[in-house]
Write a protein that holds these residues in place. Structure first.
Motif, PDB file in Angstrom:
ATOM      1  N   MET A  80       0.852  -1.193   0.000  1.00  8.12           N
ATOM      2  CA  MET A  80       0.000   0.000   0.000  1.00  8.12           C
ATOM      3  C   MET A  80       0.880   1.231   0.000  1.00  8.12           C
ATOM      4  N   ASN A  81       0.319   2.299  -0.540  1.00  3.03           N
ATOM      5  CA  ASN A  81       1.059   3.545  -0.684  1.00  3.03           C
ATOM      6  C   ASN A  81       0.773   4.453   0.509  1.00  3.03           C
ATOM      7  N   LEU A  82       1.717   4.510   1.435  1.00  3.23           N
ATOM      8  CA  LEU A  82       1.540   5.341   2.631  1.00  3.23           C
ATOM      9  C   LEU A  82       2.067   6.760   2.411  1.00  3.23           C
ATOM     10  N   VAL A  83       2.767   6.971   1.314  1.00  3.07           N
ATOM     11  CA  VAL A  83       3.319   8.296   1.008  1.00  3.07           C
ATOM     12  C   VAL A  83       2.223   9.228   0.485  1.00  3.07           C
ATOM     13  N   ALA A  84       1.327   8.640  -0.288  1.00  2.00           N
ATOM     14  CA  ALA A  84       0.311   9.458  -0.957  1.00  2.00           C
ATOM     15  C   ALA A  84      -1.081   8.848  -0.757  1.00  2.00           C
ATOM     16  N   PRO A  85      -1.668   9.061   0.429  1.00  3.20           N
ATOM     17  CA  PRO A  85      -3.004   8.516   0.670  1.00  3.20           C
ATOM     18  C   PRO A  85      -4.090   9.313  -0.059  1.00  3.20           C
ATOM     19  N   LEU A  86      -5.264   8.737  -0.082  1.00  2.00           N
ATOM     20  CA  LEU A  86      -6.436   9.454  -0.576  1.00  2.00           C
ATOM     21  C   LEU A  86      -7.116  10.089   0.624  1.00  2.00           C
ATOM     22  N   ILE A  87      -7.523  11.323   0.483  1.00  2.00           N
ATOM     23  CA  ILE A  87      -8.337  11.927   1.528  1.00  2.00           C
ATOM     24  C   ILE A  87      -9.701  12.256   0.935  1.00  2.00           C
ATOM     25  N   ILE A  88     -10.734  11.978   1.703  1.00  2.00           N
ATOM     26  CA  ILE A  88     -12.098  12.152   1.197  1.00  2.00           C
ATOM     27  C   ILE A  88     -12.932  12.878   2.252  1.00  2.00           C
ATOM     28  N   HIS A  89     -13.634  13.893   1.802  1.00  2.00           N
ATOM     29  CA  HIS A  89     -14.623  14.547   2.656  1.00  2.00           C
ATOM     30  C   HIS A  89     -15.927  13.790   2.456  1.00  2.00           C
ATOM     31  N   THR A  90     -16.290  13.004   3.457  1.00  2.00           N
ATOM     32  CA  THR A  90     -17.417  12.086   3.258  1.00  2.00           C
ATOM     33  C   THR A  90     -18.752  12.818   3.130  1.00  2.00           C
TER      34      THR A  90
END
Lengths: 145, 90
Positions: free
Chosen positions: A108-118
């Protein structure tokens, strides 16, 4: 199945029909901007960030299920770009890479996560301020071998 | 490519509102300060390119099957200490 069940996404009323707009796309896929999160118990702990208008998806995971010490330092400007969700409204996910024919080597890519405003349905992929502390290819199953 | 020579504390301006200033020059390293509108994303290029190529490598089609290894053991999840709710209750 009327509702997608929480698979420890630390969240909320995550329903199948929720659509998230990534206004800049995802690097490499800038034109793909609308996604839904789909989960299937057979694929747990993975979920899929599935494009609405294209035949593609990204496998995603709650990074804390595998790496509880993860402390992403997300730039305030990135948070502002998805209209500043509160801690309860933000969903943070990591993109999973599963090598062809070698699922046990998934990372998994811990450097570039996805952020989501739910609540607002907005998302983006961000590069952490503390990216140097993490791997972009963190082995998911290495402890189980 | 447009090539400009700048000294310490000098800057260049791109369009009306993107400014890049040379803050420090030390050996092979140059520190730059960037002022840009919020709508402009600024990244270290090699890092951005790496993220991009990992994304390309990660992408699946909607019908691609994914395999969760070790599924048969303990519900298939690598469990840290956090409570897991991996199973779906119908």
């Amino acid at each position: 199945m009327s509702e997608v069940k929480n698979i420890d996404y630390q969240v909320l009323d995550l329903k199948k029909e929720n659509i998230f707009t990534f206004s800049e796309g995802i690097p490499g896929f800038e034109k793909v901007q609308r996604f839904a999160i789909l989960t299937n118990p057979e694929e747990a702990p993975f979920g899929r960030l599935t494009a609405i208008e294209h035949d593609l998806c990204f496998i995603i995971i709650n990074p804390w299920t595998v790496y509880p010490e993860y402390k992403p330092d997300i730039d305030q400007e990135d948070i502002d770009k998805i209209e500043s969700p509160s801690n309860e409204e933000i969903l943070i996910l990591a993109i999973v890479t599963i090598p062809e024919g070698a699922p046990q080597e998934a990372t998994m890519n811990l450097v570039a996560p996805l952020i989501i405003h739910t609540k607002k349905g907005l998302g983006r992929q961000v590069i952490l301020n503390n990216y140097k502390e993490y791997s972009s290819k963190y082995r998911l199953w290495k402890d189980l071998e | 490519m447009l090539v400009l020579t700048r000294k310490l504390d000098e800057s260049i301006i791109i369009g009306e509102n993107i400014e890049i200033k040379v803050l420090e020059v030390r050996g092979e390293q140059v520190r730059l300060g960037i002022v840009a509108p919020r709508s402009i994303s600024v990244h270290r290029k090699e890092l951005y390119d790496k993220i991009k190529s990992i994304n390309v490598e990660s992408v699946k089609t909607k019908t691609d099957k994914i395999t969760v290894p070790f599924k048969s053991k303990e519900g298939g999840e690598q469990k840290p200490d956090s409570t897991q709710n991996g199973e779906h209750a119908e």
